[in-house]
Motif scaffolding. Structure first.
Motif, PDB file in Angstrom:
ATOM      1  N   LEU A  11      52.216  48.917 105.034  1.00  0.00           N
ATOM      2  CA  LEU A  11      51.546  49.306 106.279  1.00  0.00           C
ATOM      3  C   LEU A  11      50.962  50.712 106.188  1.00  0.00           C
ATOM      4  N   LEU A  12      51.676  51.607 105.527  1.00  0.00           N
ATOM      5  CA  LEU A  12      51.167  52.967 105.352  1.00  0.00           C
ATOM      6  C   LEU A  12      49.885  52.950 104.529  1.00  0.00           C
ATOM      7  N   LYS A  13      49.867  52.152 103.457  1.00  0.00           N
ATOM      8  CA  LYS A  13      48.659  52.072 102.625  1.00  0.00           C
ATOM      9  C   LYS A  13      47.494  51.462 103.392  1.00  0.00           C
ATOM     10  N   GLY A  19      42.080  50.118 106.641  1.00  0.00           N
ATOM     11  CA  GLY A  19      41.810  48.689 106.693  1.00  0.00           C
ATOM     12  C   GLY A  19      40.890  48.171 105.609  1.00  0.00           C
ATOM     13  N   SER A  20      40.581  48.990 104.605  1.00  0.00           N
ATOM     14  CA  SER A  20      39.681  48.532 103.547  1.00  0.00           C
ATOM     15  C   SER A  20      40.373  47.596 102.555  1.00  0.00           C
ATOM     16  N   LEU A  21      41.699  47.568 102.572  1.00  0.00           N
ATOM     17  CA  LEU A  21      42.451  46.685 101.673  1.00  0.00           C
ATOM     18  C   LEU A  21      42.790  45.378 102.381  1.00  0.00           C
ATOM     19  N   SER A  26      44.550  42.360  97.680  1.00  0.00           N
ATOM     20  CA  SER A  26      44.043  43.623  97.125  1.00  0.00           C
ATOM     21  C   SER A  26      44.967  44.128  96.024  1.00  0.00           C
ATOM     22  N   PRO A  27      44.441  44.356  94.816  1.00  0.00           N
ATOM     23  CA  PRO A  27      45.297  44.782  93.704  1.00  0.00           C
ATOM     24  C   PRO A  27      45.937  46.145  93.918  1.00  0.00           C
ATOM     25  N   ASN A  32      51.266  42.822  97.837  1.00  0.00           N
ATOM     26  CA  ASN A  32      50.338  41.963  98.577  1.00  0.00           C
ATOM     27  C   ASN A  32      50.868  40.529  98.604  1.00  0.00           C
ATOM     28  N   LYS A  33      50.255  39.687  99.426  1.00  0.00           N
ATOM     29  CA  LYS A  33      50.790  38.338  99.610  1.00  0.00           C
ATOM     30  C   LYS A  33      50.791  37.544  98.314  1.00  0.00           C
ATOM     31  N   SER A  34      49.732  37.653  97.554  1.00  0.00           N
ATOM     32  CA  SER A  34      49.645  36.921  96.296  1.00  0.00           C
ATOM     33  C   SER A  34      50.795  37.288  95.360  1.00  0.00           C
TER      34      SER A  34
END
Length: 311
Positions: A11-13, A19-21, A26-27, A32-34
């Protein structure tokens, strides 16, 4: 083997990058979810963390901003992410779903106002750490030289957590604060801390603290941050397992879990650089422990210690 990870800073990132990620893939996001899917992370806890340099009158708004990213980016764009708001929700996750739970890393955002904590609880926070490394109006953190414990307001927060069956997190607290939480909290937990006997860092727990936690039926979740694993700052998976083994030797085999700190760290355990590598830790653990014990470390110990579940 499914994993419950008690700490990440996604959340901090998301907030810092405005919100660009994309949480989905996003790598730049270690959790991330993946990557959670590949690593078989069944439940991920998402910390709300407010940087100390944010002005006091803006901290609560910053916290709400991170909650907004949780609802909008993590949940809103990913229907297979399921919000954990009640302890019974853990039993309702279906195959292919990942549980997502909000936590609060330090209560700086609420100032001296319990109403703000009540709001965060209503939004889904189910684990509250009183401090980060600095001191605030609730307690001294692990990095505060004064080494004080809980203030009267800090004790009010513990009372609030007890009343609402919220975990009170001792990770990042001063030693005195840790002992006071162990005494006062109905549901103490360490979301991401290791053994100080193996790595002499104030963020880690002494043997006496760990034993007191285990005797109270509390969980200690080991963290993947190399400086908390080895004082040299480089670490392998066996080095991390040494901390698990040490806690087991103190009587904690049923009280150990995992708290990666992904997206809050920039140094990594070899072959454990992001959530997709999580099964590397599980596979290594299976060389030394039984299937039931490893399943306990991965998720079951935590499930057995949920408020209302604990025997």
């Amino acid at each position: 083997m499914n994993i419950i990870d008690l700490h990440c800073d996604v959340l901090l990132k998301l907030q810092e990058t405005k919100g660009s990620l994309r949480f989905a893939d996003s790598p730049e996001l270690q959790a991330n979810k993946s990557r959670l899917q590949k690593g078989q992370v069944k439940v991920q806890c998402f910390a709300i963390f407010i940087e100390p340099d944010i002005p006091s009158d803006q901290k609560f708004q910053a916290a709400l901003g991170q909650v907004d990213y949780f609802y909008k980016e993590v949940l809103g764009k990913n229907p297979d992410m399921v919000h954990i708001k009640a302890w019974s929700d853990f039993d309702r996750l279906n195959i292919g779903q990942i549980g997502a739970m909000l936590t609060l890393e330090g209560v700086d955002a609420i100032g001296n106002d319990l109403l703000k904590l009540r709001i965060l609880h209503q939004l889904g926070v189910r684990l509250v750490g009183l401090t980060w490394n600095n001191a605030n109006l609730a307690a001294d953190g692990a990095g505060e030289p004064r080494g004080g414990g809980l203030t009267l307001f800090g004790k009010e927060i513990v009372d609030f957590n007890n009343e609402h069956k919220i975990f009170t997190d001792i990770s990042h607290l001063s030693d005195k604060g840790i002992w006071e939480v162990i005494e006062l909290a109905d549901y103490p937990i360490a979301s991401h801390s290791n053994a100080r006997a193996l790595c002499n860092h104030p963020r880690n727990l002494t043997d006496e603290q760990a034993i007191a936690m285990f005797k109270k039926g509390a969980m200690v979740h080991v963290v993947y941050h190399p400086p908390f694993i080895k004082e040299t700052g480089d670490a392998t998976i066996p080095d991390l397992i040494n901390h698990i083994d040490h806690f087991c030797g103190l009587g904690g085999v049923k009280n150990i879990g995992l708290g990666s700190d992904f997206d809050g760290i920039s140094q990594f355990v070899v072959n454990l650089e992001d959530a997709s590598k999580s099964q590397n830790l599980i596979n290594e653990l299976q060389k030394y422990y039984s299937e039931d014990e490893v399943r306990g470390f991965a998720s079951q110990n935590f499930l057995d210690h949920l408020p209302g579940v604990r025997k």
